[in-house]
Design a protein around this motif. Structure first.
Motif, mmCIF file in Angstrom:
data_model
loop_
_atom_site.group_PDB
_atom_site.id
_atom_site.type_symbol
_atom_site.label_atom_id
_atom_site.label_comp_id
_atom_site.label_asym_id
_atom_site.label_seq_id
_atom_site.Cartn_x
_atom_site.Cartn_y
_atom_site.Cartn_z
ATOM 1 N N ILE A 1 5.457 9.543 -9.786
ATOM 2 C CA ILE A 1 4.916 9.747 -11.135
ATOM 3 C C ILE A 1 4.377 11.166 -11.285
ATOM 4 O O ILE A 1 4.533 11.801 -12.343
ATOM 5 C CB ILE A 1 3.819 8.696 -11.421
ATOM 6 N N CYS A 2 3.764 11.688 -10.231
ATOM 7 C CA CYS A 2 3.270 13.073 -10.270
ATOM 8 C C CYS A 2 4.424 14.052 -10.439
ATOM 9 O O CYS A 2 4.302 15.054 -11.154
ATOM 10 C CB CYS A 2 2.478 13.383 -8.994
ATOM 11 N N GLU A 3 5.544 13.782 -9.763
ATOM 12 C CA GLU A 3 6.720 14.642 -9.918
ATOM 13 C C GLU A 3 7.264 14.560 -11.350
ATOM 14 O O GLU A 3 7.631 15.582 -11.948
ATOM 15 C CB GLU A 3 7.804 14.226 -8.921
ATOM 16 N N MET B 1 0.834 -1.200 0.000
ATOM 17 C CA MET B 1 0.000 0.000 0.000
ATOM 18 C C MET B 1 0.872 1.256 0.000
ATOM 19 O O MET B 1 0.602 2.213 -0.740
ATOM 20 C CB MET B 1 -0.910 -0.007 1.225
ATOM 21 N N ALA B 2 1.909 1.251 0.842
ATOM 22 C CA ALA B 2 2.809 2.409 0.906
ATOM 23 C C ALA B 2 3.590 2.559 -0.395
ATOM 24 O O ALA B 2 3.773 3.680 -0.896
ATOM 25 C CB ALA B 2 3.765 2.260 2.090
ATOM 26 N N ASP B 3 4.051 1.460 -0.971
ATOM 27 C CA ASP B 3 4.817 1.516 -2.228
ATOM 28 C C ASP B 3 3.970 2.075 -3.368
ATOM 29 O O ASP B 3 4.462 2.868 -4.182
ATOM 30 C CB ASP B 3 5.326 0.115 -2.591
ATOM 31 N N ILE B 4 2.714 1.666 -3.435
ATOM 32 C CA ILE B 4 1.835 2.157 -4.506
ATOM 33 C C ILE B 4 1.679 3.670 -4.416
ATOM 34 O O ILE B 4 1.803 4.390 -5.413
ATOM 35 C CB ILE B 4 0.467 1.451 -4.432
ATOM 36 N N HIS B 5 1.390 4.176 -3.192
ATOM 37 C CA HIS B 5 1.214 5.618 -3.033
ATOM 38 C C HIS B 5 2.510 6.371 -3.317
ATOM 39 O O HIS B 5 2.489 7.441 -3.957
ATOM 40 C CB HIS B 5 0.734 5.923 -1.608
ATOM 41 N N ASP B 6 3.629 5.814 -2.875
ATOM 42 C CA ASP B 6 4.920 6.461 -3.122
ATOM 43 C C ASP B 6 5.240 6.487 -4.615
ATOM 44 O O ASP B 6 5.753 7.490 -5.128
ATOM 45 C CB ASP B 6 6.018 5.724 -2.352
ATOM 46 N N ASP B 7 4.911 5.419 -5.316
ATOM 47 C CA ASP B 7 5.133 5.377 -6.770
ATOM 48 C C ASP B 7 4.263 6.409 -7.482
ATOM 49 O O ASP B 7 4.720 7.086 -8.415
ATOM 50 C CB ASP B 7 4.830 3.974 -7.312
ATOM 51 N N TYR C 1 -1.125 16.884 -7.334
ATOM 52 C CA TYR C 1 -0.775 16.483 -5.975
ATOM 53 C C TYR C 1 -1.493 15.191 -5.595
ATOM 54 O O TYR C 1 -2.667 14.996 -5.906
ATOM 55 C CB TYR C 1 -1.163 17.574 -4.965
ATOM 56 N N VAL C 2 -0.742 14.324 -4.963
ATOM 57 C CA VAL C 2 -1.327 13.155 -4.300
ATOM 58 C C VAL C 2 -1.105 13.376 -2.810
ATOM 59 O O VAL C 2 0.009 13.244 -2.307
ATOM 60 C CB VAL C 2 -0.669 11.842 -4.769
ATOM 61 N N THR C 3 -2.153 13.735 -2.114
ATOM 62 C CA THR C 3 -2.037 14.171 -0.730
ATOM 63 C C THR C 3 -2.078 12.982 0.223
ATOM 64 O O THR C 3 -2.504 11.881 -0.143
ATOM 65 C CB THR C 3 -3.192 15.134 -0.389
ATOM 66 N N PRO C 4 -1.617 13.185 1.458
ATOM 67 C CA PRO C 4 -1.779 12.132 2.471
ATOM 68 C C PRO C 4 -3.231 11.737 2.668
ATOM 69 O O PRO C 4 -3.531 10.596 3.019
ATOM 70 C CB PRO C 4 -1.195 12.781 3.736
#
Length: 496
Positions: free
Chosen positions: A350-352, A340-346, A363-366
């Protein structure tokens, strides 16, 4: 003699020198309080109890005076909450995390409607320490910059609670105008100065309906003076109340209007702390920073960057560890948490890359990560319920099959038993059939004999019938002759 005339003054000066009485102490100080304590014999428990009660009463009076306990405060206020906070060394992040969890639990219990559920990973604790450090300083204001859902408001509320402050947020609605904002600001000023309450004023992007709000905030952050906010009559009344408190706190300070005003703004800088929670993706952020410079120069800036991978894993671990997932081993659940953490971090990376390529910020926010976790939990729960139903159906089907197999087994046993009975019955039936065959043969012979007797009888009957017919014809003829004879006899009788 000089000694005899001024011996009391000499003794007093000697005691002041020996007991190190300074100019900062009150003139009416009791020198007995500075003497070293001497053990005295206690003749009874009642005397000891009386002394302890006297000391406790005196201590409470001194504490209430030093901590400025006002009439507006609750009668059952805990004086320990008003004591100044003391910095303590933290040997590890785990100890700090435990302390913060304890404070958060206590806050949720004491404040109605507070249902805070934070995950204290390292970055969050660092931000909380920064906020706590700033709001504990006079004129400590903050500009927290980060996307929505970064935890700016929650960490600020918790830091305010730990510092013993109250936090305040305006309730924005369609009818909320500049006058309502000024009324709220006026109320905050009154609480910070007259009541001496520490208060944290939290303002977000959504709270600013009009840029005039920022104009007044700019004055508060720069000097604290807002023209037209406090009327002359209200200011005089406030200064009159503060004169007693200033005299108690600074007995050497002269009671002049200038000193009172300085004391008023000194209390304001000490007790009022403004925390601006802004998002960098707001189009007006840059414009407001240029238009109102005190938002930047009058605040300590703290950037809330995107959560690192270890923070994402920590948050995922907290939310999914207490969620019931059917796994064969803890390793699988750990891999799910890390996934779950890896998906959000990826997605964040990608957004950057998207920004670097197309110069468009996404932005992908917390908050998105928390929504992602909640979506996973809802989908998992839905699928689990579906498969539980299917499992129940399969279980019911298998149970029916086992019941049918048991019934077939019982029927088979019954059939085997009945087959034995049928064999015996067949043997008896065959025997009876043989006997019936013998009887049938005898019956056929009898039937044949009866048939022959019947035929003979029918011939006899036929002969009898023929003879009967002849006899009847002869009887009829005889009857005619008899009748004629009877008539002849009658005729002769008549002639006779």
């Amino acid at each position: 003699m000089i000694w005899e005339d001024n011996h009391s003054n000499y003794i007093l000066n000697f005691l002041r020198e020996e007991l190190e009485v300074t100019d900062e102490m009150d003139d009416d100080i009791d020198l007995a309080d500075l003497l070293p304590k001497v053990y005295e014999p206690i003749s009874s428990w009642d005397i000891l109890q009386t002394k302890l009660m006297t000391n406790m009463t005196k201590m409470n009076e001194e504490i209430r005076g030093k901590l400025e306990v006002t009439d507006e405060m609750d009668d059952d206020i805990d004086l320990a909450d008003l004591l100044p906070k003391v910095y303590e060394p933290i040997s590890s992040w785990d100890i700090l995390q435990t302390k913060l969890m304890t404070n958060m639990t206590k806050m949720n219990e004491e404040i109605r409607g507070s249902n805070m559920d934070l995950v204290f990973f390292k970055d969050a604790m660092i931000h909380l320490l920064r906020i706590s450090r700033v709001i504990n300083m006079p004129k400590g204001h903050l500009l927290l910059i980060g996307v929505g859902g970064s935890g700016k408001q929650s960490l600020t509320k918790l830091a305010a609670y730990i510092a013993g402050y109250k936090y305040f947020q305006i309730s924005v609605s369609r009818t909320y105008t500049l006058n309502n904002f000024l009324d709220d600001l006026r109320n905050i000023y009154r609480r910070a100065t007259r009541l001496g309450q520490g208060i944290v004023f939290i303002i977000t992007d959504n709270d600013i309906k009009d840029d005039q709000f920022l104009e007044y905030l700019n004055n508060v952050l720069s000097s604290g003076e807002v023209s037209g906010l406090i009327t002359r009559e209200e200011m005089d009344e406030t200064l009159s109340e503060l004169s007693v408190k200033m005299k108690k706190e600074y007995p050497k300070r002269i009671l002049t209007n200038e000193n009172l005003q300085n004391y008023y703004y000194e209390r304001l800088r000490k007790n009022l702390h403004i925390v601006l929670c802004f998002s960098p993706d707001n189009r007006k952020f840059r414009e407001r920073a240029l238009k109102f410079p005190a938002l930047v120069s009058g605040c300590t800036i703290d950037w809330f960057h995107r959560w690192p991978l270890d923070a994402l894993i920590a948050v995922s671990n907290v939310y999914l560890n207490r969620f019931d997932i059917l796994v064969t081993s803890n390793t699988i659940k750990k891999n799910i948490i890390e996934l779950m953490a890896d998906i959000h971090d990826d997605v964040s990376r990608i957004c950057e890359n998207y920004y670097e390529k197309f110069r468009r910020r996404t932005y992908v926010t917390p908050k998105s990560f928390l929504s992602f976790i909640n979506a996973f939990k809802l989908y998992y729960q839905k699928q689990r319920e579906y498969f539980e139903k299917e499992k129940q159906k399969m279980k019911t089907g298998v149970q029916k099959l086992f019941e049918a197999a048991e019934q077939v087994q019982e029927i088979t046993q019954e059939l085997i038993s009945k087959e034995k009975s049928m064999a015996i019955a067949n043997m008896e039936a065959a025997k009876q059939v043989a006997e019936m065959e013998v009887l049938r043969s005898a019956a056929e012979i009898k039937t044949k004999e009866v048939q022959e007797s019947k035929e003979t009888a029918e011939i006899l009957v036929k002969q009898v019938n023929e003879e009967k017919a002849i006899a009847e014809e002869e009887l009829s003829a005889a009857e005619i002759i008899l009748k004629e004879a009877e008539e002849a006899v009658k005729v002769r009788k008549n002639y006779a």
